[in-house]
Design a protein around this motif. Structure first.
Motif, PDB file in Angstrom:
ATOM      1  N   ASP A   1       0.689  -1.104   0.034  1.00  0.00           N
ATOM      2  CA  ASP A   1       0.158   0.029   0.001  1.00  0.00           C
ATOM      3  C   ASP A   1       0.864   1.446  -0.063  1.00  0.00           C
ATOM      4  OD1 ASP A   1      -1.880  -1.705   0.356  1.00  0.00           O
ATOM      5  OD2 ASP A   1      -2.545  -1.336   2.480  1.00  0.00           O
ATOM      6  N   ARG A   2       2.004   1.119   0.720  1.00  0.00           N
ATOM      7  CA  ARG A   2       2.752   2.409   0.844  1.00  0.00           C
ATOM      8  C   ARG A   2       3.464   2.648  -0.519  1.00  0.00           C
ATOM      9  NH1 ARG A   2       3.871   2.955   6.624  1.00  0.00           N
ATOM     10  NH2 ARG A   2       1.871   2.061   7.446  1.00  0.00           N
TER      11      ARG A   2
ATOM     12  N   SER B   1       0.158  -2.083 -10.002  1.00  0.00           N
ATOM     13  CA  SER B   1      -1.305  -1.267  -9.924  1.00  0.00           C
ATOM     14  C   SER B   1      -2.421  -1.958 -10.061  1.00  0.00           C
ATOM     15  CB  SER B   1      -1.115  -0.382 -11.178  1.00  0.00           C
ATOM     16  OG  SER B   1      -1.321  -1.255 -12.448  1.00  0.00           O
ATOM     17  N   ARG B   2      -3.640  -1.387  -9.828  1.00  0.00           N
ATOM     18  CA  ARG B   2      -4.867  -1.983  -9.724  1.00  0.00           C
ATOM     19  C   ARG B   2      -5.104  -2.473 -11.148  1.00  0.00           C
ATOM     20  NH1 ARG B   2      -8.314  -5.481  -6.923  1.00  0.00           N
ATOM     21  NH2 ARG B   2      -9.498  -5.902  -8.928  1.00  0.00           N
ATOM     22  N   ALA B   3      -4.452  -1.651 -12.123  1.00  0.00           N
ATOM     23  CA  ALA B   3      -4.863  -2.014 -13.568  1.00  0.00           C
ATOM     24  C   ALA B   3      -4.364  -3.285 -13.829  1.00  0.00           C
ATOM     25  CB  ALA B   3      -4.507  -0.836 -14.448  1.00  0.00           C
ATOM     26  N   GLU B   4      -3.188  -3.421 -13.250  1.00  0.00           N
ATOM     27  CA  GLU B   4      -2.340  -4.742 -13.737  1.00  0.00           C
ATOM     28  C   GLU B   4      -3.095  -5.990 -12.756  1.00  0.00           C
ATOM     29  OE1 GLU B   4       1.486  -5.462 -14.381  1.00  0.00           O
ATOM     30  OE2 GLU B   4       0.709  -4.181 -15.855  1.00  0.00           O
ATOM     31  N   VAL B   5      -3.495  -5.782 -11.735  1.00  0.00           N
ATOM     32  CA  VAL B   5      -4.392  -6.849 -11.118  1.00  0.00           C
ATOM     33  C   VAL B   5      -5.609  -7.050 -11.895  1.00  0.00           C
ATOM     34  CG1 VAL B   5      -5.972  -7.391  -9.077  1.00  0.00           C
ATOM     35  CG2 VAL B   5      -3.378  -6.419  -8.799  1.00  0.00           C
ATOM     36  N   ASP B   6      -6.125  -6.179 -12.410  1.00  0.00           N
ATOM     37  CA  ASP B   6      -7.455  -6.331 -13.384  1.00  0.00           C
ATOM     38  C   ASP B   6      -7.031  -7.056 -14.536  1.00  0.00           C
ATOM     39  OD1 ASP B   6      -9.174  -5.219 -11.419  1.00  0.00           O
ATOM     40  OD2 ASP B   6      -9.070  -3.197 -12.455  1.00  0.00           O
ATOM     41  N   ARG B   7      -5.924  -6.679 -15.247  1.00  0.00           N
ATOM     42  CA  ARG B   7      -5.520  -7.278 -16.361  1.00  0.00           C
ATOM     43  C   ARG B   7      -5.286  -8.883 -16.266  1.00  0.00           C
ATOM     44  NH1 ARG B   7      -0.916  -9.374 -17.606  1.00  0.00           N
ATOM     45  NH2 ARG B   7       0.267  -8.255 -15.841  1.00  0.00           N
ATOM     46  N   VAL B   8      -4.745  -9.267 -14.833  1.00  0.00           N
ATOM     47  CA  VAL B   8      -4.588 -10.650 -14.579  1.00  0.00           C
ATOM     48  C   VAL B   8      -5.755 -11.422 -14.205  1.00  0.00           C
ATOM     49  CG1 VAL B   8      -3.532 -12.379 -12.989  1.00  0.00           C
ATOM     50  CG2 VAL B   8      -2.184 -10.250 -13.624  1.00  0.00           C
ATOM     51  N   LEU B   9      -6.719 -10.871 -13.500  1.00  0.00           N
ATOM     52  CA  LEU B   9      -8.000 -11.428 -13.222  1.00  0.00           C
ATOM     53  C   LEU B   9      -8.672 -11.640 -14.705  1.00  0.00           C
ATOM     54  CD1 LEU B   9      -9.318  -9.397 -10.002  1.00  0.00           C
ATOM     55  CD2 LEU B   9      -7.811 -11.597 -10.292  1.00  0.00           C
TER      56      LEU B   9
ATOM     57  N   MET C   1     -11.733 -10.228  -4.141  1.00  0.00           N
ATOM     58  CA  MET C   1     -11.699  -9.506  -2.672  1.00  0.00           C
ATOM     59  C   MET C   1     -10.704  -8.929  -2.171  1.00  0.00           C
ATOM     60  SD  MET C   1     -13.705 -13.016  -1.105  1.00  0.00           S
ATOM     61  CE  MET C   1     -14.643 -14.305  -2.128  1.00  0.00           C
ATOM     62  N   PRO C   2     -10.588  -7.492  -2.851  1.00  0.00           N
ATOM     63  CA  PRO C   2      -9.474  -6.790  -2.327  1.00  0.00           C
ATOM     64  C   PRO C   2      -9.532  -6.416  -0.797  1.00  0.00           C
ATOM     65  CG  PRO C   2     -10.981  -5.704  -3.679  1.00  0.00           C
ATOM     66  CD  PRO C   2     -11.276  -7.011  -3.553  1.00  0.00           C
ATOM     67  N   LYS C   3      -8.123  -6.268   0.040  1.00  0.00           N
ATOM     68  CA  LYS C   3      -8.282  -5.961   1.278  1.00  0.00           C
ATOM     69  C   LYS C   3      -9.094  -4.582   1.414  1.00  0.00           C
ATOM     70  CE  LYS C   3      -4.279  -4.313   2.572  1.00  0.00           C
ATOM     71  NZ  LYS C   3      -2.897  -4.608   2.677  1.00  0.00           N
ATOM     72  N   GLN C   4      -9.960  -4.411   2.102  1.00  0.00           N
ATOM     73  CA  GLN C   4     -10.585  -2.945   2.630  1.00  0.00           C
ATOM     74  C   GLN C   4      -9.778  -2.463   3.756  1.00  0.00           C
ATOM     75  OE1 GLN C   4     -14.497  -4.529   2.671  1.00  0.00           O
ATOM     76  NE2 GLN C   4     -15.038  -3.446   1.079  1.00  0.00           N
ATOM     77  N   ARG C   5      -9.496  -3.298   4.748  1.00  0.00           N
ATOM     78  CA  ARG C   5      -8.832  -2.678   5.885  1.00  0.00           C
ATOM     79  C   ARG C   5      -7.793  -3.689   6.441  1.00  0.00           C
ATOM     80  NH1 ARG C   5     -11.250   0.266  11.011  1.00  0.00           N
ATOM     81  NH2 ARG C   5      -9.234   0.421  12.175  1.00  0.00           N
ATOM     82  N   GLU C   6      -6.623  -3.362   6.877  1.00  0.00           N
ATOM     83  CA  GLU C   6      -5.780  -4.395   7.405  1.00  0.00           C
ATOM     84  C   GLU C   6      -5.895  -4.141   8.919  1.00  0.00           C
ATOM     85  OE1 GLU C   6      -1.895  -4.536   5.460  1.00  0.00           O
ATOM     86  OE2 GLU C   6      -1.222  -4.004   7.703  1.00  0.00           O
ATOM     87  N   PHE C   7      -6.047  -5.278   9.951  1.00  0.00           N
ATOM     88  CA  PHE C   7      -6.080  -5.184  10.973  1.00  0.00           C
ATOM     89  C   PHE C   7      -4.884  -5.782  11.736  1.00  0.00           C
ATOM     90  CE2 PHE C   7     -10.690  -5.317  10.125  1.00  0.00           C
ATOM     91  CZ  PHE C   7     -10.913  -4.171  10.725  1.00  0.00           C
ATOM     92  N   HIS C   8      -4.283  -6.659  11.011  1.00  0.00           N
ATOM     93  CA  HIS C   8      -3.267  -7.236  11.768  1.00  0.00           C
ATOM     94  C   HIS C   8      -2.419  -8.125  10.439  1.00  0.00           C
ATOM     95  CE1 HIS C   8      -0.437  -9.340  14.455  1.00  0.00           C
ATOM     96  NE2 HIS C   8      -0.819 -10.453  13.941  1.00  0.00           N
ATOM     97  N   VAL C   9      -0.974  -7.887  10.575  1.00  0.00           N
ATOM     98  CA  VAL C   9      -0.230  -8.912   9.698  1.00  0.00           C
ATOM     99  C   VAL C   9       0.976  -9.316  10.485  1.00  0.00           C
ATOM    100  CG1 VAL C   9       1.504  -9.020   7.778  1.00  0.00           C
ATOM    101  CG2 VAL C   9      -0.591  -7.629   7.480  1.00  0.00           C
ATOM    102  N   GLY C  10       1.130 -10.417  10.876  1.00  0.00           N
ATOM    103  CA  GLY C  10       1.842 -11.089  11.751  1.00  0.00           C
ATOM    104  C   GLY C  10       2.712 -11.994  11.004  1.00  0.00           C
TER     105      GLY C  10
END
Lengths: 148, 164
Positions: A61-62, A112-120, A134-143
């Protein structure tokens, strides 16, 4: 099989690898190993498949990267064929069969999202199956740290 | 805060992994025409800013004996999902926790948690105990154990992608 030294390496180096000119030397000292021994151990763990890699885990995301979780309902008799199609995309980071009507679950990661869409779109065209995006809408934890 | 083109080149070059040699950052820089000092400075900065979450060994959990990998999905009312996401994200059993969209009618679940364990029974026990303890046992949930792993590698980002 891994031994106690391997365990110590895995537990110590899931993150926190030094960023300096001789990082293996610095990391080895705190593990009571020589630089060469640490490098050889990591190489063996990787060759044996205990490590998937020695490198980064990014927060995409960053830097504008995108990833999504995708589910497909795959007919049982087409499973291997569809898995081969999906896995051939370099943007597919992992892919699991899971016990559900939606039985194939994989992550698509790209710059990019466009690249993701192309793959799908290409996966749908190549398989004739519907993808559930099902893209991530919010991240609560990555351990994802595992004690060896 | 911006990640610039040079950073992206570095992100792309690093995404496949670090060379296992005494001066891995110098080697990384050589592949993209960046000297070691610049590589180190940019990587420190990317790490400080959370672009690099982690640098080091990335394990295959299955090979470490974590044979059961469960995606536990929950159907939480939209107005409660932030609260419950924070609670489950902080639970020690949970290794990943994300909100994702429902895909009705096929898929009613909007909160995704991963639980890894030695075997299915231990995962099921951990899940049941967690659900009670955190007060979420009454929400509809479903457990999807993995049956086969087809692929597991790092996500590839940055300029290296365009070159592939």
């Amino acid at each position: 099989m891994i031994d106690d030294t391997d365990r110590a390496i895995i537990n110590a180096l899931q993150g926190g690898f030094p960023v300096c000119d001789r990082p293996f030397l610095v990391a080895a000292e705190s593990l009571g190993l020589t630089e060469t021994a640490l490098i050889d151990r990591i190489a063996k763990l990787r060759a044996d498949g205990v490590l998937s890699r020695f490198g980064p885990m990014y927060n995409a995301d960053r830097f504008g990267g995108h990833n999504t979780l995708v589910a497909i309902e795959v007919p049982e008799d087409r499973f291997d064929e569809v898995a081969a199609i999906v896995n051939a995309f370099p943007e597919v980071a992992h892919n699991y069969a899971r016990a559900h009507r939606l039985n194939m679950w994989f992550v698509v990661a790209a710059q990019s999202r466009a690249e993701v869409d192309r793959v799908l779109t290409e996966v749908e065209a190549a398989t004739g199956l519907t993808v559930h995006d099902m893209p991530k809408q919010r991240e609560f934890h990555v351990g994802l740290r595992f004690e060896a | 805060m911006d990640v610039n083109g040079r950073d992206l080149e570095l992100i792309g070059a690093l995404s496949g992994g670090l060379a296992l040699q005494a001066n891995p950052f110098a080697a990384l820089g050589q592949s993209i025409g960046m000297d070691e000092a610049e590589v180190l400075a940019r990587l420190q900065d990317l790490r400080d800013r959370g672009v690099i979450r982690r640098l080091g060994v990335i394990v295959r959990h299955h090979e470490l004996g974590y044979r059961a990998n469960a995606m536990v999905v929950w159907d939480i009312p939209d107005e409660k999902v932030s609260e419950i996401g924070k609670i489950l994200g902080a639970a020690p059993e949970v290794t990943l926790c994300y909100r994702r969209p429902r895909r009705l009618p096929d898929w009613p679940y909007n909160l995704f948690t991963m639980i890894h364990g030695r075997d299915r029974l231990s995962v099921e026990r951990a899940l049941a105990a967690m659900a009670e303890r955190e007060g979420v046992a009454h929400y509809p949930r479903h457990v999807l154990f993995s049956l086969r792993r087809f692929k597991q590698c790092g996500a590839r980002y940055g300029r290296a992608m365009a070159a592939e």
